[in-house]
Scaffold this motif. Sequence first.
Motif, PDB file in Angstrom:
ATOM      1  N   UNK A  14       0.833  -1.202   0.000  1.00  0.00           N
ATOM      2  CA  UNK A  14       0.000   0.000   0.000  1.00  0.00           C
ATOM      3  C   UNK A  14       0.871   1.257   0.000  1.00  0.00           C
ATOM      4  N   UNK A  15       1.909   1.265   0.838  1.00  0.00           N
ATOM      5  CA  UNK A  15       2.772   2.446   0.944  1.00  0.00           C
ATOM      6  C   UNK A  15       3.453   2.753  -0.385  1.00  0.00           C
ATOM      7  N   UNK A  16       3.982   1.732  -1.048  1.00  0.00           N
ATOM      8  CA  UNK A  16       4.618   1.954  -2.347  1.00  0.00           C
ATOM      9  C   UNK A  16       3.601   2.456  -3.380  1.00  0.00           C
ATOM     10  N   UNK A  17       2.398   1.903  -3.379  1.00  0.00           N
ATOM     11  CA  UNK A  17       1.363   2.380  -4.309  1.00  0.00           C
ATOM     12  C   UNK A  17       1.031   3.839  -4.032  1.00  0.00           C
ATOM     13  N   UNK A  18       0.964   4.191  -2.771  1.00  0.00           N
ATOM     14  CA  UNK A  18       0.688   5.570  -2.383  1.00  0.00           C
ATOM     15  C   UNK A  18       1.799   6.507  -2.869  1.00  0.00           C
ATOM     16  N   UNK A  19       3.053   6.107  -2.682  1.00  0.00           N
ATOM     17  CA  UNK A  19       4.180   6.922  -3.162  1.00  0.00           C
ATOM     18  C   UNK A  19       4.082   7.139  -4.663  1.00  0.00           C
ATOM     19  N   UNK A  20       3.859   6.067  -5.395  1.00  0.00           N
ATOM     20  CA  UNK A  20       3.797   6.137  -6.852  1.00  0.00           C
ATOM     21  C   UNK A  20       2.670   7.063  -7.297  1.00  0.00           C
ATOM     22  N   UNK A  21       1.507   6.865  -6.718  1.00  0.00           N
ATOM     23  CA  UNK A  21       0.344   7.688  -7.074  1.00  0.00           C
ATOM     24  C   UNK A  21       0.598   9.163  -6.772  1.00  0.00           C
ATOM     25  N   UNK A  22       1.150   9.445  -5.603  1.00  0.00           N
ATOM     26  CA  UNK A  22       1.410  10.828  -5.201  1.00  0.00           C
ATOM     27  C   UNK A  22       2.418  11.472  -6.156  1.00  0.00           C
ATOM     28  N   UNK A  23       3.483  10.766  -6.456  1.00  0.00           N
ATOM     29  CA  UNK A  23       4.490  11.316  -7.374  1.00  0.00           C
ATOM     30  C   UNK A  23       3.884  11.588  -8.746  1.00  0.00           C
ATOM     31  N   UNK A  24       3.118  10.641  -9.247  1.00  0.00           N
ATOM     32  CA  UNK A  24       2.539  10.797 -10.589  1.00  0.00           C
ATOM     33  C   UNK A  24       1.527  11.934 -10.644  1.00  0.00           C
ATOM     34  N   UNK A  25       0.803  12.163  -9.567  1.00  0.00           N
ATOM     35  CA  UNK A  25      -0.121  13.300  -9.530  1.00  0.00           C
ATOM     36  C   UNK A  25       0.653  14.614  -9.585  1.00  0.00           C
ATOM     37  N   UNK A  26       1.811  14.645  -8.969  1.00  0.00           N
ATOM     38  CA  UNK A  26       2.643  15.839  -9.045  1.00  0.00           C
ATOM     39  C   UNK A  26       3.274  15.997 -10.415  1.00  0.00           C
ATOM     40  N   UNK A  27       3.855  14.929 -10.924  1.00  0.00           N
ATOM     41  CA  UNK A  27       4.529  14.959 -12.219  1.00  0.00           C
ATOM     42  C   UNK A  27       3.555  15.331 -13.327  1.00  0.00           C
ATOM     43  N   UNK A  28       2.316  14.857 -13.237  1.00  0.00           N
ATOM     44  CA  UNK A  28       1.330  15.126 -14.288  1.00  0.00           C
ATOM     45  C   UNK A  28       0.984  16.613 -14.392  1.00  0.00           C
ATOM     46  N   UNK A  29       1.263  17.364 -13.360  1.00  0.00           N
ATOM     47  CA  UNK A  29       0.982  18.803 -13.378  1.00  0.00           C
ATOM     48  C   UNK A  29       2.057  19.594 -14.124  1.00  0.00           C
ATOM     49  N   UNK A  30       3.125  18.931 -14.500  1.00  0.00           N
ATOM     50  CA  UNK A  30       4.288  19.626 -15.054  1.00  0.00           C
ATOM     51  C   UNK A  30       4.481  19.331 -16.539  1.00  0.00           C
ATOM     52  N   UNK A  31       4.998  20.313 -17.237  1.00  0.00           N
ATOM     53  CA  UNK A  31       5.345  20.135 -18.641  1.00  0.00           C
ATOM     54  C   UNK A  31       6.695  19.442 -18.738  1.00  0.00           C
ATOM     55  N   UNK A  32       7.032  19.005 -19.934  1.00  0.00           N
ATOM     56  CA  UNK A  32       8.343  18.393 -20.152  1.00  0.00           C
ATOM     57  C   UNK A  32       9.460  19.375 -19.784  1.00  0.00           C
TER      58      UNK A  32
END
Length: 180
Positions: A14-32
Amino acid sequence: MSNIEKEYLTVVNWQFKHFKERAEKGISQLTEEELHWKPNEESNNIAILIKHLSGNMHSRWVGFLTTDGEKTYRDRDSEFVDDTESKEWLMQFWEEGWELLFQTIQALKPEDLHKTVTLRQEPLSVIQAIQTEIAHISYHLGQILYIGKQIKDKEWDILSIPKNGLSKKTIKSNLLYKGR
């Protein structure tokens, strides 16, 4: 063997899934372009952090129980060079690393937690190795989110509890974790 080992593996997954999800939500807000921004020459940018975490996972989680976690094919130093990789490439490398991690964690049996693995030729318990990865990922996840927030400023979508209290999404996430 008690149920604590099963509980530990459930919580870790669960913790690893949470880390991945949180990071991807942040990364998705950013341009290349924003993934490659850094405040100064000595700092890492998000692209470098993605490469480093992914490189780490490609090394640590292949043959986790049977081979040293620092593979000879890993070129760690190159992970800290920004070659302006595309967002698509970075996210593919990222996804492959996480896939290796999750396949390994999900394949672990409770009795595996009592085994010893090696990292840079040093013996570690399986629990120590997992905890080391949790600490490593959370450390760099914090950097990714901090840099993203610096770039986006007020446009940044907050991914944790807002200053004014619990969001509905946070409450739901907490209830899902506790209800497993």
